[in-house]
Motif scaffolding. Structure first.
Motif, short mmCIF file in Angstrom:
data_model
loop_
_atom_site.label_atom_id
_atom_site.label_comp_id
_atom_site.label_asym_id
_atom_site.label_seq_id
_atom_site.Cartn_x
_atom_site.Cartn_y
_atom_site.Cartn_z
N LYS A 109 83.88 58.87 59.02
CA LYS A 109 83.53 58.29 58.04
C LYS A 109 83.48 56.83 58.05
N ASN A 110 82.04 56.27 57.78
CA ASN A 110 82.16 54.68 58.06
C ASN A 110 82.45 53.91 56.75
N MET A 111 83.43 53.00 57.06
CA MET A 111 84.12 52.55 55.85
C MET A 111 83.32 51.00 55.57
N GLU A 112 82.97 50.28 56.77
CA GLU A 112 82.37 48.89 56.95
C GLU A 112 81.53 49.01 57.86
N ARG A 113 80.43 47.95 57.75
CA ARG A 113 79.53 47.67 58.87
C ARG A 113 79.18 46.46 58.55
N HIS A 114 79.40 45.37 59.30
CA HIS A 114 78.94 44.27 59.22
C HIS A 114 78.67 43.65 60.66
N PRO A 115 77.77 43.89 61.18
CA PRO A 115 77.19 43.37 62.49
C PRO A 115 77.72 41.84 63.04
N ASN A 116 77.40 41.05 61.86
CA ASN A 116 77.58 39.65 62.21
C ASN A 116 78.93 39.07 61.92
N ARG A 117 79.80 39.83 61.30
CA ARG A 117 81.26 39.20 61.14
C ARG A 117 82.04 39.43 62.23
N LEU A 118 83.29 39.09 61.88
CA LEU A 118 84.34 39.11 62.94
C LEU A 118 84.69 40.62 62.94
N ILE A 119 84.88 41.39 61.94
CA ILE A 119 85.19 42.56 61.83
C ILE A 119 83.97 43.43 61.78
N SER A 120 83.19 44.03 62.66
CA SER A 120 81.94 44.49 62.68
C SER A 120 81.91 46.09 62.05
N GLN A 121 82.88 46.71 62.34
CA GLN A 121 82.75 47.91 61.83
C GLN A 121 84.07 48.55 61.70
N VAL A 122 84.46 49.58 60.43
CA VAL A 122 85.54 50.08 60.23
C VAL A 122 85.09 51.82 60.07
N ASP A 123 85.63 52.56 60.78
CA ASP A 123 85.67 53.92 60.72
C ASP A 123 86.93 54.81 60.57
N LYS A 124 86.73 56.08 59.69
CA LYS A 124 87.98 56.73 59.64
C LYS A 124 87.82 58.11 59.92
N ILE A 125 88.92 59.00 60.19
CA ILE A 125 88.75 60.43 60.06
C ILE A 125 90.08 60.91 59.31
N ASP A 126 90.00 61.21 58.29
CA ASP A 126 91.03 61.76 57.31
C ASP A 126 91.59 62.84 57.80
N ASN A 127 92.97 62.98 57.91
CA ASN A 127 93.82 64.20 58.30
C ASN A 127 93.43 64.47 59.66
N PHE A 128 93.33 63.65 60.61
CA PHE A 128 92.89 63.95 61.84
C PHE A 128 93.83 64.86 62.78
N GLN A 129 93.59 65.93 63.30
CA GLN A 129 94.38 66.90 63.98
C GLN A 129 95.16 67.37 62.98
N ASN A 130 95.16 67.43 61.65
CA ASN A 130 96.13 67.97 60.61
C ASN A 130 97.46 67.45 60.60
N HIS A 131 97.54 65.98 61.03
CA HIS A 131 98.82 65.45 60.89
C HIS A 131 98.87 64.64 59.45
N GLY A 132 97.98 64.78 58.62
CA GLY A 132 98.15 64.27 57.09
C GLY A 132 97.79 62.72 56.96
N VAL A 133 97.32 62.25 58.01
CA VAL A 133 97.19 60.67 57.89
C VAL A 133 95.71 60.39 58.67
N PRO A 134 95.16 59.33 58.19
CA PRO A 134 93.72 59.19 58.87
C PRO A 134 94.10 58.47 60.37
N LEU A 135 93.09 58.52 61.15
CA LEU A 135 92.69 58.06 62.20
C LEU A 135 91.87 56.65 62.07
N ILE A 136 92.16 55.57 62.20
CA ILE A 136 91.47 54.30 61.80
C ILE A 136 90.78 53.92 63.33
#
Length: 359
Positions: A109-136
């Motif tokens: 799931k894309n959370m942020e996309r700013h190609p010209n900024r210092l942080i260009s992209q942030v994505d996550k997967i909720d509950n990755f591998q059933n650990h109950g917390v997201p993969l960022i």
């Protein structure tokens, strides 16, 4: 109140309620570390699927360090981090510009996309591998010297002086064991995953903040590749390795867990520019994933904001990074970082072998 981000009173109240339940359980069983999953509480740390039954010699106290299943671990890293895959397979990796997100193995799931900024992209997967917390997953582009880039960039998180400049919650970060001989690692990992330049166990302890102090003990490494790319990786140690906890830290704290971590640097264009992809699934015992995800994301962003100025200082006469790089041997051979001298815990920044510990 200064927090990684502004959290509503309702969120804090729910987090506090979870914390109380965990605290009561811990009083009855001090070794219990809570982990939420489908309304159940389980006690587990490092994922056994990543670990082999092989051990190598550590650099002190006749200790042995558990060796990961490199094929299994790096296969997973390549699935979640396109830059890890580039580093391993490409002679001239293209960095962030060459990434095709449509080719991702997992659904992000894309959370942020700013190609010209210092942080260009942030994505996550909720509950990755059933650990109950997201993969960022966080991507950024920076400018800094190419000399020992994997080493100095990992020190942003692994050395006390630098870590405290951007992370007010950190109390202790230190390398407690290193591999006695990196050739031992080469024999287990083979030739597919670059040159291991660091391998060891790190310990982290946080201060009291929104939650009570936490601790981690993580197996970490740094791999360098012929293209100039570097990957720093880490995974929480299993419970059967608890005897490796620092001898001066006798009181056990609730355990945070890095289920999966990698930070990859890919040189781009000029020798001075590079892309970074930071992938982390962190479980802070007792905190629900819906609250943890934004906090972890903002913490990683703070690291990149500090890194931007720090990396630039490598080009400045008398700059902080320039002085740090001047302390390394002129031949830039990472093999020269290996030494049998004991770690000076009073000045971790001057210790060449410090290992990264994820926030």
């Amino acid at each position: 109140m200064k927090l990684p981000l502004i959290i509503s009173a309702a969120l804090l109240a729910r987090a506090a309620a979870v914390q109380k339940v965990c605290a009561r359980q811990s009083r009855y069983n001090p070794s219990f570390i809570p982990r939420r999953h489908h309304h159940q509480v389980i006690a587990a740390f490092g994922n056994p699927k990543y670990y082999s039954n092989n051990f190598i010699r550590a650099d002190k106290e006749s200790a042995e360090l558990k060796v990961p299943k490199f094929d299994v671990f790096f296969d997973e890293l390549q699935k979640v981090s396109p830059l890890v895959k580039q580093a391993i397979h490409e002679e001239n990796p293209g960095g962030i510009a060459a990434i095709d997100d449509a080719a991702d193995v997992y659904k992000w799931k894309n959370m942020e996309r700013h190609p010209n900024r210092l942080i260009s992209q942030v994505d996550k997967i909720d509950n990755f591998q059933n650990h109950g917390v997201p993969l960022i997953r966080v991507r950024s582009s920076l400018r800094g010297p190419s000399k020992l880039r994997g080493i100095y960039f990992s020190e942003l998180i692994s050395t006390t002086d630098l870590r405290h400049k951007w992370d007010a919650t950190n109390n202790i970060v230190e390398t407690i064991y290193n591999a006695a001989d990196l050739d031992d690692i080469k024999r287990f990992q083979g030739d597919k995953y670059g040159e291991p330049v660091m391998f060891g166990v790190g310990y982290v302890k946080t201060k009291q903040s929104v939650v009570s102090p936490r601790e981690q003990m993580t197996l970490c490494g740094v791999q360098n590749f012929p293209s100039g790319a570097s990957t720093v990786w880490g995974v929480e140690l299993e419970e059967d390795q608890n005897h490796l906890f620092p001898k001066d830290q006798t009181k056990r704290m609730p355990r945070s867990t890095s289920h999966l971590f990698a930070m990859t640097m890919i040189p781009t264009g000029e020798d001075t520019t590079f892309d970074v992809e930071y992938v982390l699934q962190l479980d802070v015992g007792g905190l629900p994933g819906w609250l943890l995800g934004p906090v972890v994301t903002e913490t990683v962003k703070k690291m990149f904001r500090f890194a931007e100025k720090y990396c630039e200082s490598g080009f400045e006469e008398g700059g902080e990074l320039a002085k740090r790089l001047a302390a390394f041997p002129d031949d830039e051979e990472e093999s020269s970082l290996r030494t049998d001298e004991p770690i000076d815990e009073a000045c971790v920044l001057d210790e060449n072998r410090a290992l990264l510990m994820p926030p």
